[in-house]
Design a protein around this motif. Structure first.
Motif, PDB file in Angstrom:
ATOM      1  N   ARG A 162       0.835  -1.201   0.000  1.00 58.77           N
ATOM      2  CA  ARG A 162       0.000   0.000   0.000  1.00 58.77           C
ATOM      3  C   ARG A 162       0.867   1.247   0.000  1.00 58.77           C
ATOM      4  NH1 ARG A 162      -4.896  -1.645   4.218  1.00 58.77           N
ATOM      5  NH2 ARG A 162      -5.653  -3.442   2.994  1.00 58.77           N
ATOM      6  N   THR A 163       1.501   1.493  -1.120  1.00 60.13           N
ATOM      7  CA  THR A 163       2.322   2.681  -1.285  1.00 60.13           C
ATOM      8  C   THR A 163       2.360   3.016  -2.762  1.00 60.13           C
ATOM      9  OG1 THR A 163       4.564   3.598  -1.040  1.00 60.13           O
ATOM     10  CG2 THR A 163       4.397   1.226  -1.381  1.00 60.13           C
ATOM     11  N   SER A 164       2.461   4.291  -3.065  1.00 65.27           N
ATOM     12  CA  SER A 164       2.492   4.705  -4.469  1.00 65.27           C
ATOM     13  C   SER A 164       3.862   4.475  -5.088  1.00 65.27           C
ATOM     14  CB  SER A 164       2.122   6.193  -4.588  1.00 65.27           C
ATOM     15  OG  SER A 164       3.048   6.984  -3.858  1.00 65.27           O
ATOM     16  N   ARG A 165       4.873   4.274  -4.255  1.00 64.25           N
ATOM     17  CA  ARG A 165       6.231   4.067  -4.763  1.00 64.25           C
ATOM     18  C   ARG A 165       6.850   2.854  -4.055  1.00 64.25           C
ATOM     19  NH1 ARG A 165      10.579   7.715  -2.433  1.00 64.25           N
ATOM     20  NH2 ARG A 165      10.299   6.065  -0.907  1.00 64.25           N
ATOM     21  N   ALA A 169       9.616   2.423 -12.585  1.00 60.16           N
ATOM     22  CA  ALA A 169       9.820   3.856 -12.783  1.00 60.16           C
ATOM     23  C   ALA A 169      11.297   4.226 -12.690  1.00 60.16           C
ATOM     24  CB  ALA A 169       9.011   4.634 -11.749  1.00 60.16           C
ATOM     25  N   VAL A 215      11.277   9.808  -6.869  1.00 59.48           N
ATOM     26  CA  VAL A 215      10.229   9.064  -7.566  1.00 59.48           C
ATOM     27  C   VAL A 215       8.929   9.170  -6.762  1.00 59.48           C
ATOM     28  CG1 VAL A 215       9.474   6.791  -8.376  1.00 59.48           C
ATOM     29  CG2 VAL A 215      11.883   7.463  -8.595  1.00 59.48           C
ATOM     30  N   GLU A 216       7.882   9.622  -7.411  1.00 60.76           N
ATOM     31  CA  GLU A 216       6.611   9.785  -6.713  1.00 60.76           C
ATOM     32  C   GLU A 216       5.655   8.628  -6.943  1.00 60.76           C
ATOM     33  OE1 GLU A 216       4.991  13.516  -7.880  1.00 60.76           O
ATOM     34  OE2 GLU A 216       6.582  14.691  -6.909  1.00 60.76           O
ATOM     35  N   LYS A 217       5.759   7.985  -8.103  1.00 62.50           N
ATOM     36  CA  LYS A 217       4.813   6.930  -8.411  1.00 62.50           C
ATOM     37  C   LYS A 217       5.494   5.866  -9.254  1.00 62.50           C
ATOM     38  CE  LYS A 217       0.147   6.110 -10.195  1.00 62.50           C
ATOM     39  NZ  LYS A 217      -1.068   6.726 -10.828  1.00 62.50           N
ATOM     40  N   GLY A 218       5.110   4.657  -8.983  1.00 68.93           N
ATOM     41  CA  GLY A 218       5.647   3.535  -9.755  1.00 68.93           C
ATOM     42  C   GLY A 218       6.721   2.798  -8.981  1.00 68.93           C
TER      43      GLY A 218
END
Length: 585
Positions: free
Chosen positions: A40-43, A70, A127-130
């Protein structure tokens, strides 16, 4: 020669492991993608920690292609420059010595450059996402992992990769270096550093990645691997043996163990050296290979027992291996270091005491052991130096006792005793675990397999010879010191050694019926030295019957307690024998 039944791929079946392992890069990537998506994390950070020698770039390429992260980070890019790594490890490499160094106390973070490490961490943080993919030795030093994969490597496969010029040492690209020097650096530096880093990670593995065969990657769930390790210490098991040729190698193992008949010879077999051997875990029909030392790291008390663990920590102190000179030549004339010598010069805390048990012997088999009476040490040293310098061959029979050797003889070799197995011998070496600390003093004027003279450490050897171990003392203390201890219905027990200066006790059991054993809280290592088959059983049914075949070495963990061994199959009604070793406590 009997037909071979020797199992070269023994494994421990993992309970409930059928669905806990996948094979092939597509399946590996899919399983990891599912694990990453479940965080449960965007990165999410996927860290693939790698043991030295793992093909990191291949792993990175296969996962990057399929997972499209990413950001991809090579942990090695944050390490010190190669010249700085070389300077860091140089004090432990023994200078120009081709064999010996000093066991290092370095830790993995010391191999990393502070500025490079900071920049790698900042890049990850941006890195914010991926998903972020980090691959390499020390991956979790760059960032805490949301999914942790450990790509381990068998020591034997690492050695093969050195020989094939496929890999360098930790933190450097030195594939042009000889495999022998790479091995030395790995033994004294890389593997010590990597094992210190690996030990605490085992409990955190989400997955274990087996790329010992790069063509068939296997990914097993970390908890299933740990379950397999917990299961292993509740029953007898075997590690995976490996075989290697030698300048003096023979032909016995080739036939007895059904090895490649086209090979010139096989001299060595490591049949129970957990620091070097592998452990196969069975996940249904799939076999995952991990270094057997992982079991020692993860389950030391259950495996070794409290008293042995208290003395040796998470090191396995007993070694069983084979030396085959049947149809070959003499081993080198040699001696092993005294305890203070191995401590002061090489950083080991106990020494290479050993023994030769004659699993088989041909006509004229013999063992050089101990000095002859009245030896002039100055003359012996002079003759050794002259032989090494290209002069007349060293007259070993003038200075050392040569004892005739027969099947089932047992020769004890405490450190400091000159010795050498002669030709026409099949030796089961029962010894303390240190295994490279041999001071060759004379190698019979031959070349090694690489076409060069093998390293001789004459001055080290002369400094460690115990000159008072002459003929009578050797006969009385080191040759066939067999003592009957007890008997029962269809069995008898003998003590065969080792010498009081050695910490290993050896017991031989002859049996035509079931014979009782008990670990008494300490690990047992056994070999079936006579008979076709035997079965190891739990009197309480705590583990399934375990079949052993002629010449197979097996480990009975301390936690097992009471067990029995009986003739089985073609051996029923015939007398069998086991040799058992354990640590005196």
């Amino acid at each position: 020669m009997r037909k071979s039944t020797y199992d070269r791929s023994p494994f421990v079946a993992v309970p409930g492991g059928e669905d806990a392992c996948v094979t092939g890069w597509d399946a590996v990537a899919a399983r990891l993608e599912g694990a990453v998506a479940g965080r449960r994390t965007s990165r999410p950070v996927l860290a693939v920690e790698c043991y030295p020698g793992v093909h990191e770039d291949a792993i990175l390429g296969e996962l990057r292609t399929r997972m499209e992260p990413a950001l991809v980070v090579r942990a090695g890019d944050a390490m010190l420059p190669p010249e700085a790594v070389d300077a860091l490890v140089a004090p432990f490499l023994g200078g120009d010595d081709r064999v010996f160094g000093f066991l290092c106390g370095l830790t993995l973070p010391q191999f990393f450059d502070a500025d490079r490490l900071r920049r790698a961490r900042e890049a990850i943080d941006r890195v914010e996402k991926g998903p972020v993919l980090i691959v390499g030795c020390g991956a979790t030093l760059l960032h805490e992992a949301d999914v942790l994969v450990y790509a381990d490597l068998a020591r034997w496969e690492a050695q093969m990769r050195f020989r094939r010029d496929e890999i360098g040492n930790l933190g450097v690209e030195n594939r042009a270096l000889s495999a022998g020097l790479q091995y030395k650096r790995a033994f004294f530096v890389d593997w010590r550093v990597a094992d210190r880093w690996k030990r605490p990670l085992i409990a955190r593995w989400d997955f274990a990645l087996d790329t010992n065969d790069p063509r068939t990657p296997k990914l097993a769930e970390g908890e299933a691997v740990r379950r397999g390790l917990r299961h292993a210490v509740t029953r007898p098991f075997r590690v995976v043996p490996f075989f290697d040729p030698a300048p003096w190698g023979g032909q016995w193992m080739k036939e007895a163990f059904d090895l490649d008949r086209s090979a010139a010879n096989y001299g060595w077999c490591f049949d129970c050296v957990p620091e070097e051997n592998s452990l196969l875990l069975g996940f249904g029909d799939v076999r995952v290979e991990i270094p057997s030392i992982d079991l020692v790291f993860d389950r030391p008390r259950a495996l070794l027992g409290e008293a042995v663990h208290a003395r040796f920590g998470d090191e396995f102190p007993i070694r069983f291996d084979f030396l085959d000179t049947m149809g070959g030549g003499n081993l080198s004339f040699q001696v092993h270091p005294l305890t203070e010598s191995i401590q002061h010069n090489f950083g080991m805390h106990y020494t290479q005491d050993e023994s030769y048990y004659m699993l088989d012997a041909g006509p004229g088999a013999s063992v050089y052991l101990g000095l002859r009476d009245g030896v002039d040490r100055e003359a012996m040293a002079r003759d050794l130096r002259e032989a090494q310098a290209g002069g007349p061959p060293f007259p070993a029979d003038r200075y050392a006792n040569r004892w005739p050797a027969r099947k089932h003889d047992h020769f004890l070799i405490p450190a400091g005793t000159v010795h050498c197995s002669g030709a026409e011998s099949m030796v089961l070496e029962i010894s303390a675990t240190p295994y490279i600390f041999t001071f060759k003093m004379w190698d019979w004027g031959r070349l090694g397999l690489d076409g060069r003279p093998r390293p001789v450490h004459l001055e080290h050897g002369l400094a460690n010879i115990q000159w008072d171990r002459t003929t009578d003392w050797t006969r009385d203390n080191l040759v066939n010191r067999v003592e009957p201890l007890g008997e029962g219905d269809g069995w008898r027990e003998e003590r065969t050694g080792l010498h009081e200066r050695e910490f290993i006790e050896t017991r031989r059991h002859w049996f035509a019926k079931r014979v009782p054993h008990d670990t008494r809280g300490g690990v047992n290592v056994l070999n079936l030295v006579e008979g076709e088959e035997a079965v190891v059983e739990s009197p309480s049914g705590a583990f399934e019957p375990f079949l052993v075949r002629y010449a197979e070495t097996f480990i009975v963990p301390a936690a097992v307690g009471r067990y029995t061994i009986s003739p089985h199959g073609r051996s029923v009604g015939r007398e069998c024998a086991t040799m058992k070793a354990y640590v005196r406590t």
